[in-house]
Design an enzyme around this catalytic site. Structure first.
Site, PDB file in Angstrom:
ATOM      1  CD  GLU A 224      -2.939  -1.199   0.318  1.00  0.00           C
ATOM      2  OE1 GLU A 224      -3.028  -0.229  -0.457  1.00  0.00           O
ATOM      3  OE2 GLU A 224      -3.726  -2.158   0.297  1.00  0.00           O
ATOM      4  CB  CYS A 258      -1.571   7.104   1.387  1.00  0.00           C
ATOM      5  SG  CYS A 258      -2.952   6.086   1.942  1.00  0.00           S
TER       6      CYS A 258
END
Length: 480
Positions: A224, A258
């Site tokens: 990720e 993010c």
């Protein structure tokens, strides 16, 4: 026996302790292949209860680490863990069931299914920006899939990591789930081991290091990562809603998210109006001056002074090249503070246009051609998220069909991460694999293909190959 906790300076001792726990989990990983849904669910319930029991301690710890507001801790750290746990509690039994498939023309006389098996010993390396969320959410998936796990939280949020250690120690034995505190030396020692799966959340640069280490053992990975997530606001967008939502998505956790909007492309015909509305939202949400915003109980600070200097450097570089600060711009390195800042008129060569910002700076870029915006997005690494604000269906479909991203929202930002029935992940530079819900369960599972014979039709294909066979095979080639 308690969960392993490590913060040792001597490399030899460190390596030995890491290996000891890793090897101790081997027998447990084998045993967990036979674990029932009820056993896995019981562990998830214990984890959820422990997180909730330590919620106040987590709020206090994250305030010490980077002044994260208690409400934001609840919304972005504890709530996602609880939601993921509840989903797994409801659905693990269903997820574990073998999934039947229809026989193909070649497979007459058999039945087939996919059997979900635990990968085994798993490593979860979590980042500092959402230290609880991004460690315990994948842990729920790992447990639901029947694995053991070793957790490595970030050393940049030490107070939070200390609470996480207590949670793990109270909930698991070290042969099931262990947690290792420490810096890069601990990560290096862990990555040297032949785990069955590694789940890493962090930057693309470190993701490459993790993937290289995994390759030495042919270990599967879920990465990720991040990148520059663009947002498009066209001339038909609801500007009031767009301004409120985009700034919420951007400045939550001080932009250290993010999937936060990294920069906005706004159609020139509405750019001035959008800037006016965004400036008003910024002041009404967080305060009408840098000083007021620095005291706001709705804003997180930057995680440390080094990152504060990095973000401040991006701002100064942009300003030195002619960029215009519309609102904000204040910096206090000692207090780990950068004001929520809106910037425009940024030259293409400014560092802020090529580096992931990961902080409270929001570039606003005017455009007249949607195609040129799409071309610019496609010329850069594939983003983790892409957002489009429009009431023009043709524009929406054009963006969705001509770009790629890990995930997207239409007239919203960030919330696709929270949707438990969607896969969350990136593409290439922004990530490999998916997480959450069923997708998280599958990430930590091996999908084993099983064919079971009911009656042996395949015997007609055994040698010696007769004239009959020579006729049957061409017929089958047409049939299939």
């Amino acid at each position: 026996m308690t969960a392993a906790v490590l913060n040792l300076p001597e490399t030899n001792t460190l390596d030995a302790e890491v290996r000891r726990v890793f090897e101790k989990q081997f027998d447990t990983a084998i045993r967990l292949r036979r674990s029932t849904a009820e056993e896995r669910i019981a562990k998830i319930k214990k984890l959820k209860a422990a997180v909730l029991a330590h919620s106040t301690a987590l709020q206090e710890a994250m305030y010490k680490d980077f002044k994260k507001p208690a409400v934001e801790v609840d919304l972005t750290e504890i709530l996602p863990v609880v939601a993921e746990a509840n989903d797994a509690i409801r659905k693990t039994k269903k997820w574990m069931k073998p999934s039947g498939v229809w026989p193909t023309m070649m497979m007459g006389g058999t039945k087939a299914y996919v059997q979900y098996e635990p990968r085994g010993r798993c490593l979860i390396v979590a980042p500092w920006n959402y230290p609880v969320n991004l460690c315990f959410v994948p842990l729920v998936s790992a447990i639901a899939a029947g694995n053991t796990a070793i957790l490595k939280p970030s050393e940049m949020t030490p107070h939070t990591s200390a609470v996480m250690v207590k949670i793990v120690k109270e909930t698991f034995t070290e042969d099931e789930v262990a947690i290792f505190e420490g810096d890069v030396a601990v990560s290096t020692a862990l990555l040297a081991l032949p785990f069955d799966h590694i789940f890493f959340t962090g930057s693309p640069a470190v993701g490459k290091v993790v993937m290289a280490a995994a390759a030495k053992h042919l270990t599967s990975v879920t990465l990720e990562l991040g990148g520059k997530s663009p947002t498009i606001v066209d001339e038909t967008a609801d500007l009031d809603l767009a301004a409120k939502n985009i700034l919420w998505g951007k400045f939550t956790n001080c932009g250290q998210t993010c999937v936060a909007p990294d920069h906005i492309f706004v159609h020139e015909s509405v750019k001035a109006a959008f800037i006016e509305k965004a400036t008003a939202v910024l002041k009404s949400s967080y305060g009408d001056s840098d000083a007021a915003q620095a005291r706001s109980d709705s804003l997180t600070h930057v995680v440390n002074q080094r990152h504060t200097q990095r973000v401040a450097g991006l701002l100064e570089d942009a300003k030195s090249r002619g960029a215009k600060v519309l609102s904000g711009g204040g910096v206090n390195v000692a207090d780990q503070w950068v004001a929520p800042t809106l910037i425009t008129d940024i030259p293409a060569e400014a560092k802020i246009m090529s580096e992931e910002i990961f902080g409270p700076l929001l570039p606003i870029i005017g455009y007249t051609s949607l195609q040129k915006v799409i071309d610019e997005i496609n010329a850069n690494p594939k983003p983790l998220a892409l957002y489009v604000w429009s009431r023009n269906e043709a524009n929406i479909q054009k963006v969705m069909k001509e770009t790629t991203a890990g995930g997207s929202c239409i007239n919203h930002t960030v919330v696709h991460y929270l949707h438990g029935n969607l896969p969350f992940g990136g593409v290439n530079n922004s990530g490999i694999g998916s997480a959450h819900g069923l997708y998280g369960f599958k990430a930590f599972s091996h999908e084993r293909a099983v064919v079971r014979t009911q009656f042996m039709m395949a015997r007609m294909f055994f040698p010696p190959y007769s004239g009959f066979m020579k006729k049957v095979v061409p017929w089958l080639m047409k049939l299939v």
